[in-house]
Design an enzyme around this catalytic site. Structure first.
Site, mmCIF file in Angstrom:
data_model
loop_
_atom_site.group_PDB
_atom_site.id
_atom_site.type_symbol
_atom_site.label_atom_id
_atom_site.label_comp_id
_atom_site.label_asym_id
_atom_site.label_seq_id
_atom_site.Cartn_x
_atom_site.Cartn_y
_atom_site.Cartn_z
ATOM 1 N N ASP A 42 50.249 51.945 50.473
ATOM 2 C CA ASP A 42 51.579 52.282 50.955
ATOM 3 C C ASP A 42 51.863 51.346 52.126
ATOM 4 O O ASP A 42 50.957 50.668 52.623
ATOM 5 C CB ASP A 42 51.608 53.747 51.390
ATOM 6 C CG ASP A 42 52.946 54.164 51.956
ATOM 7 O OD1 ASP A 42 53.981 53.758 51.417
ATOM 8 O OD2 ASP A 42 52.950 54.896 52.970
ATOM 9 N N ASP A 44 54.659 51.894 55.186
ATOM 10 C CA ASP A 44 54.901 52.608 56.439
ATOM 11 C C ASP A 44 53.876 53.715 56.637
ATOM 12 O O ASP A 44 53.703 54.574 55.786
ATOM 13 C CB ASP A 44 56.312 53.206 56.443
ATOM 14 C CG ASP A 44 57.383 52.134 56.450
ATOM 15 O OD1 ASP A 44 57.293 51.244 57.306
ATOM 16 O OD2 ASP A 44 58.288 52.180 55.605
#
Length: 294
Positions: A42, A44
């Site tokens: 991922d 953020d």
């Protein structure tokens, strides 16, 4: 999303109120052992701890467009409320739809009245999100935001070990490209085997589509992929994709259960996460550094 409190006979609490250890949780991860061929990250919260910046940018956007509630107060998201949104749905536009759908649609300088039609609501969300994204990029572009501990080194080690590397972010393409390039640098970014953003899929996390699309793009079976996430929403997407998952939590997700993840650690370095460790397969028991033996 809160985890049930462990028995006092087995754990002690740290000063932060969350039980910690480098030892394993009693629950086991039960999955067939498959050769690790790819790491999917991922963006953020995993590559950089960015939730505070996102929240700051959203509240700035709400103020810029004078988004007003029925009582004339300006729309404002607190840290606690943003934590809830982040661990419920992926992507900025779905967060706003969830919020306004559960509360009320605001008046603003974008429209002279409260939006009623789907087109009007979409216009509000699109313009707020565009302004927020540009402001967020300005914050990232300042160079004051470092990568989370160990994540870039883990990427490099995975590449050296012959694994495929990808980034699968729920953020908009424009924001995700800017952030990933800024955090990874041009050389690492060019070495990514797959890069996907929220615009690239029809369904955002917790739907597994983005991770399944990433695996398909690089030609790797989902069972041979491991996802690095930081939120309950992202973890759910990884588990639904039938992929291994480790969580490097941030403050916003510290109290989430993260059921189905094989490791739950504060960060890559503190969790002593290495490529050799990950290639050895899932641990016999879930490792959660929030739980300690007495």
């Amino acid at each position: 999303f809160a985890r049930s409190a462990p028995s006092s006979a087995l754990v002690r609490r740290s000063s932060r109120g969350v039980a910690r250890t480098s030892r394993a949780r009693a629950s086991a991860v039960v999955r067939p052992v498959a050769e690790l061929e790819a790491l999917l990250f991922d963006c953020d919260g995993v590559i950089l701890e960015s939730e505070g910046l996102h929240l700051r940018a959203y509240n700035a956007a709400f103020e810029h467009f004078e988004l007003k509630n029925a009582d004339s107060s300006t729309v404002f998201w607190s840290e606690e409320y943003y934590d809830y949104l982040s661990n419920t749905v992926g992507g900025g536009k779905p967060k706003m739809r969830l919020h306004f759908g559960n509360t009320e649609w605001p008046r603003s300088t974008i429209l002279p009245k409260v939006p009623e039609s789907d087109d009007e609501k979409t216009k509000i969300i699109d313009e707020v999100q565009e302004w927020k994204t540009n402001h967020y990029k300005e914050l990232i572009g300042s160079g004051a935001v470092p990568a989370r501990p160990g994540v870039l080194e883990l990427m490099d080690a995975a590449k050296d070990a012959g694994l495929k590397i990808g980034v699968c972010s729920a953020s908009t393409k424009e924001a995700a490209v800017f952030v990933v390039q800024a955090m990874l640098g041009a050389e690492r970014f060019a070495k990514l085997d797959v890069f996907l953003a929220g615009n690239d899929v029809a369904n955002l996390k917790p739907d597994p589509e983005i991770y399944l699309t990433g695996a398909k793009t690089i030609g790797i079976d989902p069972a041979n992929c491991l996802v690095v996430e930081d939120t309950e929403t992202g973890k759910e997407a990884a588990v639904a994709a039938k992929m291994r998952c480790i969580v490097t939590y941030t403050r916003s997700g510290e109290k989430c259960a993260f059921e189905g993840a094989e490791m739950v650690v504060e960060d890559i370095v503190k969790g002593a996460v290495t490529i050799d460790l990950l290639k050895a397969g899932p641990p016999a028991q879930v490792v959660d550094d929030r739980v300690v033996n007495a």
